[in-house]
Design a protein around this motif. Structure first.
Motif, PDB file in Angstrom:
ATOM      1  N   ASP A  72      -5.129 -17.563  -1.360  1.00 14.13           N
ATOM      2  CA  ASP A  72      -6.418 -17.155  -1.069  1.00 14.13           C
ATOM      3  C   ASP A  72      -7.360 -18.232  -1.150  1.00 14.13           C
ATOM      4  O   ASP A  72      -8.141 -18.539  -0.352  1.00 14.13           O
ATOM      5  N   HIS A  82       0.877  -1.181  -0.028  1.00 12.75           N
ATOM      6  CA  HIS A  82       0.110  -0.030  -0.029  1.00 12.75           C
ATOM      7  C   HIS A  82       0.922   1.351   0.092  1.00 12.75           C
ATOM      8  O   HIS A  82       0.287   2.253   0.348  1.00 12.75           O
ATOM      9  N   ALA A 105      -6.116  -4.202  -2.912  1.00  6.04           N
ATOM     10  CA  ALA A 105      -6.672  -3.508  -1.540  1.00  6.04           C
ATOM     11  C   ALA A 105      -6.455  -4.379  -0.324  1.00  6.04           C
ATOM     12  O   ALA A 105      -6.477  -3.986   0.741  1.00  6.04           O
ATOM     13  N   SER A 106      -6.782  -5.718  -0.705  1.00  8.89           N
ATOM     14  CA  SER A 106      -6.753  -6.737   0.515  1.00  8.89           C
ATOM     15  C   SER A 106      -5.519  -7.219   0.849  1.00  8.89           C
ATOM     16  O   SER A 106      -5.360  -7.989   1.893  1.00  8.89           O
ATOM     17  N   TRP A 110      -8.157   3.645 -10.315  1.00  2.00           N
ATOM     18  CA  TRP A 110      -8.839   2.337 -10.206  1.00  2.00           C
ATOM     19  C   TRP A 110      -7.935   1.383  -9.425  1.00  2.00           C
ATOM     20  O   TRP A 110      -6.675   1.285  -9.867  1.00  2.00           O
ATOM     21  N   LEU A 111      -8.329   0.716  -8.357  1.00  3.26           N
ATOM     22  CA  LEU A 111      -7.576  -0.340  -7.712  1.00  3.26           C
ATOM     23  C   LEU A 111      -8.613  -1.433  -7.593  1.00  3.26           C
ATOM     24  O   LEU A 111      -9.779  -1.599  -6.822  1.00  3.26           O
ATOM     25  N   HIS A 112      -7.899  -2.465  -7.909  1.00  2.21           N
ATOM     26  CA  HIS A 112      -8.493  -4.014  -7.780  1.00  2.21           C
ATOM     27  C   HIS A 112      -8.918  -4.528  -6.169  1.00  2.21           C
ATOM     28  O   HIS A 112      -7.927  -4.133  -5.375  1.00  2.21           O
ATOM     29  N   PRO A 113     -10.059  -4.859  -5.859  1.00  4.46           N
ATOM     30  CA  PRO A 113     -10.003  -5.303  -4.442  1.00  4.46           C
ATOM     31  C   PRO A 113      -9.033  -6.303  -4.145  1.00  4.46           C
ATOM     32  O   PRO A 113      -8.770  -6.329  -2.794  1.00  4.46           O
ATOM     33  N   LEU A 114      -8.554  -7.147  -4.876  1.00  4.31           N
ATOM     34  CA  LEU A 114      -7.272  -8.102  -4.508  1.00  4.31           C
ATOM     35  C   LEU A 114      -6.171  -7.190  -4.013  1.00  4.31           C
ATOM     36  O   LEU A 114      -5.755  -7.539  -2.875  1.00  4.31           O
TER      37      LEU A 114
END
Length: 192
Positions: free
Chosen positions: A189, A70, A129-130, A123-127
């Motif tokens: 995951d 991040h 961000a996780s 644009w940020l993919h949820p993956l």
């Protein structure tokens, strides 16, 4: 379409190799926040500490890789207790244009290749961000990352070889490295 193909197709991935860091103990540097980047540090030689403001940190050694997904601030040092000047303060003066960041005097006790992966900031993919605040790949062969050592060796060879277009080749190799790491994160995951 699988999730990784979705990420690759949707994001404009750009890697940048900042510099090679030659660090002689005692050493420390504070890397600032940049939340639009995923930073990485490849240990080419020696041992270094990476620490986050949260208190999380660890040592990493030659052949290992750390990512700060991040773009958070972090410290690179030879010991967790070092006071670290900012990267901006270290990169000023006569050595400001040098592609090799040298900290400390004497023979280097650690050598790092440092860079980042950047994406379209809208644009940020949820993956992505996780991902956790710090990823550390210490023993790639034991963790199912047998592809990593040869790829890291190739990045390092391009960075130090001086061949034509070596920076461009090293950037492309580091993009492959990141995609392989995402693939591994998806696999892990799915296994949970």
């Amino acid at each position: 379409m699988d999730v990784l193909a979705d990420i690759v197709g949707s994001l404009e991935l750009r890697s940048q190799l900042y510099f090679r860091a030659e660090l002689a103990a005692p050493f420390a540097v504070r890397v600032p926040d940049d939340h639009q980047r995923i930073r990485f540090h490849l240990a080419a030689a020696g041992r270094s500490w990476i620490g986050l403001p949260s208190g999380e940190g660890r040592f990493f050694e030659a052949g290992s890789l750390v990512l700060v997904p991040h773009g958070g601030a972090h410290i690179l040092a030879d010991a967790p207790t070092r006071t670290a000047p900012s990267l901006a303060a270290i990169r000023t003066g006569p050595a400001a244009g040098d592609p090799v960041l040298r900290i400390g005097t004497g023979a280097a006790s650690a050598s790092l290749v440092c860079g980042h992966f950047a994406f379209d900031e809208l644009w940020l993919h949820p993956l992505l961000a996780s991902l956790p605040a710090l990823l550390h790949l210490d023993d790639p062969n034991a963790a199912g990352f047998s592809w990593m050592p040869p790829l890291l060796d190739a990045v390092e060879a391009e960075r130090t070889g001086g061949a034509a277009a070596s920076d461009a080749v090293a950037r492309r190799l580091s993009e492959i490295l990141f995609l392989q790491l995402l693939r591994a994160a998806l696999r892990d995951d799915a296994a949970r």
